[in-house]
Enzyme design. Structure first.
Site, mmCIF file in Angstrom:
data_model
loop_
_atom_site.group_PDB
_atom_site.id
_atom_site.type_symbol
_atom_site.label_atom_id
_atom_site.label_comp_id
_atom_site.label_asym_id
_atom_site.label_seq_id
_atom_site.Cartn_x
_atom_site.Cartn_y
_atom_site.Cartn_z
ATOM 1 N N ASP A 8 1.033 -1.043 0.092
ATOM 2 C CA ASP A 8 0.091 0.131 0.155
ATOM 3 C C ASP A 8 0.866 1.251 0.027
ATOM 4 O O ASP A 8 0.471 2.219 -0.061
ATOM 5 C CB ASP A 8 -1.057 0.065 1.309
ATOM 6 C CG ASP A 8 -0.335 -0.114 2.570
ATOM 7 O OD1 ASP A 8 0.957 -0.217 2.611
ATOM 8 O OD2 ASP A 8 -0.918 0.016 3.465
ATOM 9 N N LYS A 26 -1.493 -9.223 2.593
ATOM 10 C CA LYS A 26 -0.676 -9.022 3.893
ATOM 11 C C LYS A 26 -1.693 -8.064 4.637
ATOM 12 O O LYS A 26 -2.223 -7.061 4.002
ATOM 13 C CB LYS A 26 0.542 -8.222 3.401
ATOM 14 C CG LYS A 26 1.416 -7.590 4.713
ATOM 15 C CD LYS A 26 2.951 -7.535 4.210
ATOM 16 C CE LYS A 26 3.044 -5.976 3.953
ATOM 17 N NZ LYS A 26 2.708 -4.886 4.432
ATOM 18 N N GLU A 60 8.986 -4.467 10.641
ATOM 19 C CA GLU A 60 9.414 -2.973 10.195
ATOM 20 C C GLU A 60 9.932 -2.158 11.162
ATOM 21 O O GLU A 60 9.302 -1.866 12.211
ATOM 22 C CB GLU A 60 8.207 -2.184 9.379
ATOM 23 C CG GLU A 60 8.624 -0.960 8.874
ATOM 24 C CD GLU A 60 7.762 -0.249 7.724
ATOM 25 O OE1 GLU A 60 6.800 -1.212 7.338
ATOM 26 O OE2 GLU A 60 8.037 0.696 7.499
HETATM 27 O O1 KIV Z 1 3.684 -1.207 1.508
HETATM 28 C C1 KIV Z 1 4.747 -1.391 1.834
HETATM 29 O O2 KIV Z 1 5.451 -1.063 0.674
HETATM 30 C C2 KIV Z 1 5.045 -2.422 2.758
HETATM 31 C C3 KIV Z 1 6.650 -2.647 2.895
HETATM 32 C C4 KIV Z 1 7.504 -1.556 3.444
HETATM 33 C C5 KIV Z 1 6.811 -3.837 3.855
HETATM 34 O O3 KIV Z 1 4.361 -2.647 3.551
#
Ligand code: KIV
Length: 271
Positions: A51, A120, A189
């Site tokens: 996202d 995710k 993260e």
């Molecule tokens: O949205 C994204 O790019 C992420 C990564 C930083 C893991 O969640």
């Protein structure tokens, strides 16, 4: 009998085995067909339709505004460019937090309409019922703990998370819970490297770090950051492999000069 060589696709089971065999997992983001094709050809194991498209593609300050329809559009573009990597798609802010049925409906839309392989989402205990509902429907789920950008207004800062004992303990408990609920991997993260190591050693599913030190089972970066397209973003954890912002603006300036000087197109470039 078929004689073509079967391309070996990466699956969630491949990633599980990679952790078991102590082989590091590589993941990058992509949001469009052309980038996905290059990232896949480069040999990454997983591609995240993050996202972060909200920031990188749409220019928003946070990840909050991107919609489920927009994530599905990005995911469709990426899936068309990928032959080998596992494609994981972020459930956007507001599409899973309120109730498990809404979470499942959002995840099903992503899987059905994009052809991606997994979703995710961000958080632990607070969203346990949503995770369980999605996993029980047979959809592979990747967790995301630590600095979870969808909660940025609650955090108030993009600084390293879980430096204090209470937050670190909750993070370890959440990582164990994600494994128990059936998640196939978890992104960590921006947390201290020692904590990421402890989490990685205490669960059997792979940890994929971003700003979480070298002991995670794998690493993820935002593609536009690692190729230096995003000049204003230079956190300590980022390694830039190219300086594409300078390369591209230089090429554009050269093109502008050539057009103004009537040097482009020349005879060989004309019909
Ligand atoms: O949205 C994204 O790019 C992420 C990564 C930083 C893991 O969640």
């Amino acid at each position: 009998m078929s004689v073509h060589n079967e391309l070996k696709r990466i699956t969630t089971e491949t990633l599980r085995k990679m952790k078991f065999d102590s082989e590091k997992i590589s993941m990058l983001t992509a949001y469009d067909f052309t980038t996905a094709k290059m990232v896949d050809a480069g040999g990454v194991d997983a591609i995240l339709v993050g996202d972060s498209a909200s920031n990188v593609m749409a220019g928003h300050e946070t990840t909050l505004p991107i919609t489920l329809d927009q994530m599905i559009y990005h995911a469709q573009c990426v899936v068309r460019g990928v032959e080998r990597a596992l494609v994981i798609v972020d459930l956007p802010f507001g599409s899973y937090q309120s109730d498990p049925q809404k979470a499942l409906d959002s995840a099903v839309r992503i899987m059905k309409e994009s052809g991606a392989h997994a979703i995710k989402l961000e958080g632990g205990e607070e969203i346990r019922d949503s995770i369980l509902r999605i996993v029980n429907a047979g959809i592979p789920v990747m967790g995301h703990l630590g600095l979870t950008p969808q909660s940025i207004y609650q955090f108030g800062t993009y600084k390293v998370r879980a430096k204090e004992e209470a937050e670190a303990e909750k993070l370890i408990a959440d990582a164990r819970l994600l494994e128990e609920l059936g998640c196939f991997a978890v992104v960590l993260e921006k947390i201290p490297a020692a904590l990421a190591k402890q989490v990685t050693e205490s669960i059997d599913i792979p940890t994929i770090g971003i700003g979480a030190g070298p002991d995670c089972d794998g690493q993820v970066l935002v593609f536009h950051d690692m190729v230096g397209m995003n000049k204003g973003f230079s956190p300590k954890f980022l390694r830039r492999y190219l300086e594409l912002y300078d390369e591209i603006t230089g090429a554009v300036a050269q093109y502008v000069n050539d057009v103004r000087a009537a040097d482009f197109p020349n005879q060989k470039e004309s019909y």
